[in-house]
Write a protein that holds these residues in place. Structure first.
Motif, PDB file in Angstrom:
ATOM      1  N   ILE A 121       0.851  -1.199   0.000  1.00 32.20           N
ATOM      2  CA  ILE A 121       0.000   0.000   0.000  1.00 32.20           C
ATOM      3  C   ILE A 121       0.879   1.238   0.000  1.00 32.20           C
ATOM      4  N   LYS A 122       1.889   1.225   0.868  1.00 34.15           N
ATOM      5  CA  LYS A 122       2.826   2.347   0.891  1.00 34.15           C
ATOM      6  C   LYS A 122       3.411   2.578  -0.490  1.00 34.15           C
ATOM      7  N   SER A 123       3.853   1.498  -1.086  1.00 31.64           N
ATOM      8  CA  SER A 123       4.519   1.593  -2.370  1.00 31.64           C
ATOM      9  C   SER A 123       3.597   2.213  -3.432  1.00 31.64           C
ATOM     10  N   ALA A 124       2.328   1.808  -3.429  1.00 27.65           N
ATOM     11  CA  ALA A 124       1.382   2.356  -4.392  1.00 27.65           C
ATOM     12  C   ALA A 124       1.147   3.848  -4.131  1.00 27.65           C
ATOM     13  N   VAL A 125       1.042   4.194  -2.844  1.00 27.10           N
ATOM     14  CA  VAL A 125       0.851   5.611  -2.506  1.00 27.10           C
ATOM     15  C   VAL A 125       2.078   6.426  -2.940  1.00 27.10           C
ATOM     16  N   PHE A 126       3.268   5.877  -2.684  1.00 28.74           N
ATOM     17  CA  PHE A 126       4.493   6.574  -3.107  1.00 28.74           C
ATOM     18  C   PHE A 126       4.504   6.768  -4.619  1.00 28.74           C
ATOM     19  N   ALA A 127       4.115   5.722  -5.338  1.00 29.16           N
ATOM     20  CA  ALA A 127       4.111   5.808  -6.801  1.00 29.16           C
ATOM     21  C   ALA A 127       3.251   6.987  -7.250  1.00 29.16           C
ATOM     22  N   TRP A 128       2.082   7.087  -6.648  1.00 27.71           N
ATOM     23  CA  TRP A 128       1.147   8.152  -6.998  1.00 27.71           C
ATOM     24  C   TRP A 128       1.766   9.518  -6.691  1.00 27.71           C
ATOM     25  N   ILE A 129       2.393   9.623  -5.533  1.00 28.69           N
ATOM     26  CA  ILE A 129       3.018  10.900  -5.147  1.00 28.69           C
ATOM     27  C   ILE A 129       4.163  11.255  -6.096  1.00 28.69           C
ATOM     28  N   ILE A 130       5.028  10.273  -6.350  1.00 26.13           N
ATOM     29  CA  ILE A 130       6.224  10.532  -7.167  1.00 26.13           C
ATOM     30  C   ILE A 130       5.829  11.008  -8.556  1.00 26.13           C
ATOM     31  N   ILE A 131       4.899  10.307  -9.188  1.00 23.10           N
ATOM     32  CA  ILE A 131       4.596  10.631 -10.583  1.00 23.10           C
ATOM     33  C   ILE A 131       3.807  11.935 -10.659  1.00 23.10           C
ATOM     34  N   THR A 132       2.948  12.192  -9.670  1.00 26.81           N
ATOM     35  CA  THR A 132       2.218  13.467  -9.669  1.00 26.81           C
ATOM     36  C   THR A 132       3.192  14.628  -9.576  1.00 26.81           C
TER      37      THR A 132
END
Lengths: 284, 212
Positions: free
Chosen positions: B156-167
């Motif tokens: 879950i963390k990883s998915a949230v990070f992905a969203w933050i990074i790409i945004t």
């Protein structure tokens, strides 16, 4: 309505300000179907800005712009896209997508907006590239070809959907005289031959007089002269004469004043001395 | 997708292996004093799954792919390519942003899983060759210690990070102004902002998952 006199582009009292600097100060113009309108003017006179407003990339401070009789300044993106599908635009630098090959760049509008089969697209791309003298370059990347070639690919891409209206931002700058003539001839073939309407921004006078059916000259954010090429050539206006003959001295101001620069949002006033230390290590 | 995911894999593997080894050595050192070396696999496994895996892989992806996306979009903005897309009636969001978003959202968790495996492998190397574990003992101990929630919370963390990074990366890229200098600034700010946002979010998520 007589198609010959139907305005394809109609700009009324367009005003655009950047901060307190007025770049376009009440420009009105009409482009009739089948015409080739050349917009001229010195660097920084607002002609590229005007073009960016007409293609809907920038929104004006005041005034109206109609393309194909549709007001585009208040239009939503979806309807703007419908209008955009009907015209082509050649950018000054070509504006090719660096990650795609030359052929893919030309094919892009076809992929996106038509139901053509892969073979039909390939054929159309080859044909468009042929028209700008670049057949066989399909598989090169934009970075591997010269600036002039990129511009011609940009033209091929602008023409991919056979638009009824073409905008060009300095289509011949950076091209050699022969290629300039080729691009002009192509423009003439499309306008006189195929009835396309064209709006060309340029300061290449040879090319301008070769393709124009009507000319507009901008300066200080307003239209300072307009008429047929002959009227412009014989215009008594000293500014027009200075510009078309390319004379260094005359009524046209050489540069924006320092004052204008300070109000420009992206240009910060910086004393020249402070830039010096950046190069000091190179100086004796 | 290939750029964000596949070509980052060797780097992720090396990092994760080093982290796994380091964790195991530190754990061994501390736990030896308590005579509890048996818990080394637990510590490696849980630390990797919950914290180090998602965070470190995100750091790599921010430095490698986030900056690349910001620079690429910024260059496209500067060279009028994005404007050209708009004028061709092609929505730059769906043409440029959506694929990058999806690639990141799929690839960061995938890389994190890979990183977790390899980190545990690093821990095994230490336990097997420097401590008195045999392979089976290590694997059993490691699997026993972690429950599925440890894995899921990391994912879950990883998915949230992905969203933050790409945004952050896309936003930085699309707002570039002023030529090469602007592209450089956008690239830097995508990395700095990405790291800060990711680390703060990590602290919050850890608090929510394991402390609340």
């Amino acid at each position: 309505m007589n198609p010959e006199t139907e305005p394809v582009v109609e700009v009324t009292d367009l005003v655009r300000k950047f901060g307190s600097r007025t770049v376009i100060n009440g420009i009105s113009l009409k482009v009739l179907r089948g015409e080739t309108l050349v917009i001229m003017g010195g660097s920084g006179c607002g002609k590229s800005t005007l073009l960016r407003h007409i293609i809907g990339v920038m929104k004006p401070t005041a005034g109206s712009i109609k393309i194909f009789d549709d007001e585009i300044t208040t239009m939503n993106d979806r309807r703007l896209d419908d209008v955009r599908r009907r015209f082509g635009m050649l950018f000054q630098s070509g504006a090719l997508l660096a990650s795609l090959t030359v052929g893919e760049n030309v094919a892009l509008p076809l992929w996106q907006h038509t139901d053509m089969s892969a073979e039909e697209i390939q054929e159309t791309v080859a044909q468009k590239l042929q028209a700008v003298g670049l057949n066989g370059f399909e598989n090169l990347k934009p970075a591997e070809i010269s600036g002039g070639m990129r511009k011609r690919v940009g033209l091929a891409r602008a023409l991919a959907l056979d638009p009824e209206l073409l905008f060009s931002d300095e289509p011949t700058s950076g091209l050699d005289p022969i290629m300039t003539a080729v691009v002009d001839k192509l423009t003439l073939k499309l306008t006189h031959g195929a009835g396309m309407t064209a709006v060309v921004v340029t300061h290449d006078m040879t090319s301008a007089f070769r393709i124009a059916t009507r000319m507009i000259m901008l300066g200080r954010g307003i239209v300072i002269a307009q008429g047929s090429p002959d009227e412009i050539r014989t215009s008594p206006d000293p500014e027009v004469q200075q510009f078309i003959n390319g004379e260094p001295d005359g009524p046209m101001p050489l540069n924006l004043s320092q004052d204008d620069h300070e109000h420009h949002p992206h240009v910060k006033a910086r004393p020249l001395v402070s830039a010096r230390h950046r190069f000091r290590h190179k100086l004796p | 997708m290939v750029f964000i995911g596949v070509r980052a894999a060797p780097m992720v593997a090396l990092t994760a292996f080093s982290v796994g080894v380091t964790l195991a050595m530190q754990a061994a050192h501390s736990l030896k004093q308590l005579g509890a070396e048996i818990y080394v696999p637990d510590l490696v496994m849980i630390t990797l799954l919950r914290e180090m895996g998602p965070v470190l892989i995100a750091v790599i992806v921010i430095g490698r792919s986030g900056s690349a996306v910001a620079a690429e979009l910024g260059t496209m903005k500067v060279s009028e390519e994005i404007e050209a897309l708009e004028v061709m009636a092609i929505n730059p969001i769906s043409y440029l942003i959506v694929p990058r978003f999806l690639a990141m959202l799929v690839m960061l968790p995938a890389l994190t899983i890979l990183g977790n495996y390899i980190g545990v492998l690093g821990g095994w190397a230490v336990c097997r060759f420097a401590l008195d574990f045999n392979t089976a003992g290590y694997v059993l101990r490691a699997l026993e210690s972690a429950d599925t929630w440890d894995l899921y919370s990391g994912m879950i963390k990883s998915a949230v990070f992905a969203w933050i990074i790409i945004t952050i990366a896309c936003n930085a890229g699309l707002h570039v102004e002023g030529g090469a200098e602007g592209v450089g600034q956008a690239t830097t700010s995508s990395v700095v902002q990405g790291l800060l946002a990711m680390l703060v979010t990590n602290a919050i998520l850890t608090a929510v998952f394991f402390f609340a």
